[in-house]
Design a protein around this motif. Structure first.
Motif, PDB file in Angstrom:
ATOM      1  N   SER A 137       2.661  -6.084   1.928  1.00  0.00           N
ATOM      2  CA  SER A 137       1.364  -5.413   1.842  1.00  0.00           C
ATOM      3  C   SER A 137       1.568  -3.925   1.615  1.00  0.00           C
ATOM      4  O   SER A 137       2.291  -3.261   2.353  1.00  0.00           O
ATOM      5  CB  SER A 137       0.562  -5.622   3.136  1.00  0.00           C
ATOM      6  OG  SER A 137      -0.603  -4.816   3.126  1.00  0.00           O
ATOM      7  N   ASN A 138       0.905  -3.404   0.581  1.00  0.00           N
ATOM      8  CA  ASN A 138       0.957  -1.969   0.305  1.00  0.00           C
ATOM      9  C   ASN A 138      -0.297  -1.248   0.781  1.00  0.00           C
ATOM     10  O   ASN A 138      -0.472  -0.056   0.528  1.00  0.00           O
ATOM     11  CB  ASN A 138       1.141  -1.720  -1.196  1.00  0.00           C
ATOM     12  CG  ASN A 138       2.519  -2.150  -1.681  1.00  0.00           C
ATOM     13  OD1 ASN A 138       3.505  -1.925  -0.984  1.00  0.00           O
ATOM     14  ND2 ASN A 138       2.583  -2.771  -2.845  1.00  0.00           N
ATOM     15  N   SER A 139      -1.179  -1.978   1.452  1.00  0.00           N
ATOM     16  CA  SER A 139      -2.452  -1.389   1.861  1.00  0.00           C
ATOM     17  C   SER A 139      -2.259  -0.217   2.811  1.00  0.00           C
ATOM     18  O   SER A 139      -3.044   0.726   2.829  1.00  0.00           O
ATOM     19  CB  SER A 139      -3.346  -2.446   2.514  1.00  0.00           C
ATOM     20  OG  SER A 139      -2.675  -3.056   3.605  1.00  0.00           O
ATOM     21  N   GLY A 140      -1.218  -0.295   3.622  1.00  0.00           N
ATOM     22  CA  GLY A 140      -0.981   0.787   4.571  1.00  0.00           C
ATOM     23  C   GLY A 140      -0.710   2.113   3.895  1.00  0.00           C
ATOM     24  O   GLY A 140      -1.056   3.175   4.419  1.00  0.00           O
ATOM     25  N   TRP A 141      -0.075   2.044   2.727  1.00  0.00           N
ATOM     26  CA  TRP A 141       0.249   3.282   2.030  1.00  0.00           C
ATOM     27  C   TRP A 141      -1.016   4.019   1.591  1.00  0.00           C
ATOM     28  O   TRP A 141      -1.086   5.246   1.654  1.00  0.00           O
ATOM     29  CB  TRP A 141       1.121   2.974   0.811  1.00  0.00           C
ATOM     30  CG  TRP A 141       2.458   2.449   1.214  1.00  0.00           C
ATOM     31  CD1 TRP A 141       2.879   1.154   1.208  1.00  0.00           C
ATOM     32  CD2 TRP A 141       3.544   3.212   1.736  1.00  0.00           C
ATOM     33  NE1 TRP A 141       4.159   1.059   1.686  1.00  0.00           N
ATOM     34  CE2 TRP A 141       4.598   2.310   2.015  1.00  0.00           C
ATOM     35  CE3 TRP A 141       3.742   4.565   1.988  1.00  0.00           C
ATOM     36  CZ2 TRP A 141       5.812   2.718   2.532  1.00  0.00           C
ATOM     37  CZ3 TRP A 141       4.955   4.982   2.504  1.00  0.00           C
ATOM     38  CH2 TRP A 141       5.978   4.065   2.777  1.00  0.00           C
ATOM     39  N   GLU A 142      -2.025   3.270   1.119  1.00  0.00           N
ATOM     40  CA  GLU A 142      -3.280   3.903   0.712  1.00  0.00           C
ATOM     41  C   GLU A 142      -3.967   4.548   1.912  1.00  0.00           C
ATOM     42  O   GLU A 142      -4.515   5.639   1.819  1.00  0.00           O
ATOM     43  CB  GLU A 142      -4.202   2.864   0.062  1.00  0.00           C
ATOM     44  CG  GLU A 142      -3.643   2.254  -1.217  1.00  0.00           C
ATOM     45  CD  GLU A 142      -3.299   3.319  -2.250  1.00  0.00           C
ATOM     46  OE1 GLU A 142      -4.074   4.286  -2.395  1.00  0.00           O
ATOM     47  OE2 GLU A 142      -2.254   3.185  -2.915  1.00  0.00           O
ATOM     48  N   MET A 143      -3.925   3.848   3.044  1.00  0.00           N
ATOM     49  CA  MET A 143      -4.549   4.375   4.252  1.00  0.00           C
ATOM     50  C   MET A 143      -3.835   5.637   4.733  1.00  0.00           C
ATOM     51  O   MET A 143      -4.446   6.538   5.302  1.00  0.00           O
ATOM     52  CB  MET A 143      -4.536   3.314   5.350  1.00  0.00           C
ATOM     53  CG  MET A 143      -5.330   2.067   5.014  1.00  0.00           C
ATOM     54  SD  MET A 143      -5.095   0.754   6.242  1.00  0.00           S
ATOM     55  CE  MET A 143      -5.852   1.495   7.685  1.00  0.00           C
ATOM     56  N   ALA A 144      -2.525   5.695   4.508  1.00  0.00           N
ATOM     57  CA  ALA A 144      -1.725   6.789   5.040  1.00  0.00           C
ATOM     58  C   ALA A 144      -1.650   7.990   4.116  1.00  0.00           C
ATOM     59  O   ALA A 144      -1.143   9.048   4.517  1.00  0.00           O
ATOM     60  CB  ALA A 144      -0.307   6.293   5.329  1.00  0.00           C
ATOM     61  N   VAL A 151       4.754   8.835   2.491  1.00  0.00           N
ATOM     62  CA  VAL A 151       4.000   8.211   1.405  1.00  0.00           C
ATOM     63  C   VAL A 151       4.375   8.848   0.065  1.00  0.00           C
ATOM     64  O   VAL A 151       4.594   8.154  -0.935  1.00  0.00           O
ATOM     65  CB  VAL A 151       2.485   8.335   1.656  1.00  0.00           C
ATOM     66  CG1 VAL A 151       1.694   7.832   0.447  1.00  0.00           C
ATOM     67  CG2 VAL A 151       2.084   7.552   2.899  1.00  0.00           C
ATOM     68  N   ALA A 152       4.454  10.169   0.056  1.00  0.00           N
ATOM     69  CA  ALA A 152       4.792  10.871  -1.186  1.00  0.00           C
ATOM     70  C   ALA A 152       6.174  10.471  -1.681  1.00  0.00           C
ATOM     71  O   ALA A 152       6.380  10.267  -2.892  1.00  0.00           O
ATOM     72  CB  ALA A 152       4.725  12.384  -0.968  1.00  0.00           C
TER      73      ALA A 152
END
Length: 443
Positions: A399-406, A418-419
């Motif tokens: 799941s990559n959803s956490g990256w968008e949230m972070a 994230v960067a």
């Protein structure tokens, strides 16, 4: 300063003041002047400061009152109560070395450039049976360089925590780093308190080259993460470091597998599973990591049930053992542990914060997709270690959803993580160790 633990007592400010002001004959069965003095450190008001100052002025000679007096001085230091500075300075001549220690520390917290006060502190280095480490640290913090010649006498001290502080302070005052490798070597000292305290010495002098060694030091990850983060914040701000320089070490400390550590203890013979589990309760995390390694190498097929039993019977109330058991259950991929890991993930008790991070990593190791929504919840916390661990496990679960949230997280480390992931496209969980290799490692 983290004050989460200051208000654990069920007291109002007014109640704490009333208890602290009581004489021994007035105290009720459940009253504690020591707890009251500690509690007031969370209330930066004139009323609390005045009450604490009254307690410091109370020089009644009983051990109980001496202990309350020490704690009151400490609380005034936490409050940075400048109006109490002269009162606290008067405690430097106290016969009780622990009162002197707290007075020196509190002066360092309050801060002063008064050379008369600083010289009085420096003179304590010539006085026998003092807490020299705190004295040296305070003189360094307040930049009192005339104390240098007195500090030099401690660089070969038998107590390595004192030697470490002295060497680091000499480097801070002179820029001569020739002895700093000795402080780095203390990270592998058999005594856990030496390992812990020399991390602080390395941080105090911004000794960036020690970051790799701090990462593999076998102490609690709390000490290592705090040290690496503090060094990173200063180094990046000064342009000496970039996030990419510290990222691999943060990854390893968050994952916190014993194979990534320099273990300072060893067994003569392979201990039983029962003995190894008992070792997880040790306050020296070096012993806990050795026990963890032993369980993973020798008892992988039978440890899960025993660890669950330990967790439900006793470890749920021991935050150190609980942390190690949670990690082990993930590395063992013991699926019946899923409910325990979820419970640990949501544990709000401040003492169990490490277990939340461990649970986030363990859920990624367990490989169950149902944990994704739970891990995403972690991104709403203010605990950066937990968010960092959740990002690792979310990606491991696909799941990559956490990256968008972070991406817009308030914590700079999470933003930088994230960067870096976006810039490199490299899955962060690939940085973690290969467990199958560990299983076959006979070292």
């Amino acid at each position: 300063m983290d004050k989460r633990f200051f208000k654990l007592f069920n007291l109002t400010e007014e109640e704490a003041i009333a208890i602290l002001d009581k004489s021994p004959g007035q105290l009720g069965e459940n009253d504690s002047r020591y707890i009251a003095a500690s509690h007031l450190a969370g209330f930066p008001t004139e009323a609390s400061i005045s009450s604490l100052m009254r307690a410091v002025k109370n020089t009644e000679s009983s051990l109980e009152n001496r202990i309350v007096r020490r704690k009151s001085i400490e609380s005034l230091g936490h409050l940075k109560a400048r109006q109490a500075l002269l009162l606290i300075c008067g405690c430097l001549a106290d016969d009780d070395c622990y009162t002197v220690e707290n007075a020196v520390w509190a002066i360092g917290e309050i801060g002063t450039r008064d050379t008369n006060i600083l010289e009085e502190i420096a003179k304590l280095l010539d006085k026998p049976e003092q807490i020299y480490r705190v004295i040296i640290h305070t003189l360094a913090k307040l930049e009192y360089k005339p104390a240098l010649y007195r500090i030099l006498q401690f660089i070969e001290h038998d107590d390595k925590t004192i030697a470490s502080a002295a060497i680091a302070t000499i480097y801070r005052f002179t820029g001569n780093n020739s002895s700093m490798p000795q402080v780095v070597d203390f990270l592998q000292n058999p005594k856990v308190y030496v390992r812990r305290l020399c991390i602080q010495d390395l941080v105090n002098v911004n000794y960036y080259s020690a970051i790799p060694e701090i990462a593999i030091c076998s102490v609690s990850p709390v000490f290592r993460l705090r040290g690496i983060r503090m060094l990173a914040e200063v180094g990046i701000a000064d342009g000496v470091l970039a996030f990419m320089d510290v990222e691999p070490y943060l990854d390893k400390v968050i994952f916190d597998h014993p194979q990534d550590l320099n273990l300072v203890h060893e067994y003569d013979t392979t201990p039983t599973l029962e003995f190894s589990i008992r070792e997880l309760y040790e306050t020296d995390f070096g012993r806990c990591y050795l026990a963890t390694q032993t369980i993973l190498k020798n008892y992988r097929n039978i440890a899960g049930e025993a660890l669950i039993m330990a967790c439900t019977k006793e470890a749920y109330n021991d935050y150190g053992a609980h942390y190690h058991i949670v990690k082990l259950l993930g590395w063992l991929k013991y699926t019946p542990a899923y409910p325990i890991l979820i419970e640990a993930l949501y544990n709000q008790e401040p003492q169990f914060q490490k277990s939340r991070t461990a649970a986030a990593i363990a859920l990624g190791e367990l490989g169950q997709k149902q944990a994704i929504s739970k891990l995403k919840d972690c991104m709403e916390t203010t605990i950066w270690e937990l968010k960092y661990a959740a990002l690792i496990s979310l990606e491991k679960l696909g799941s990559n959803s956490g990256w968008e949230m972070a991406a817009n997280d308030q914590d700079w480390i999470i933003q930088a993580k994230v960067a870096r992931q976006r810039a490199t496209g490299k899955p962060i969980h690939n940085l973690m160790i290969n467990n199958s290799e560990f299983e076959n490692d006979s070292r």
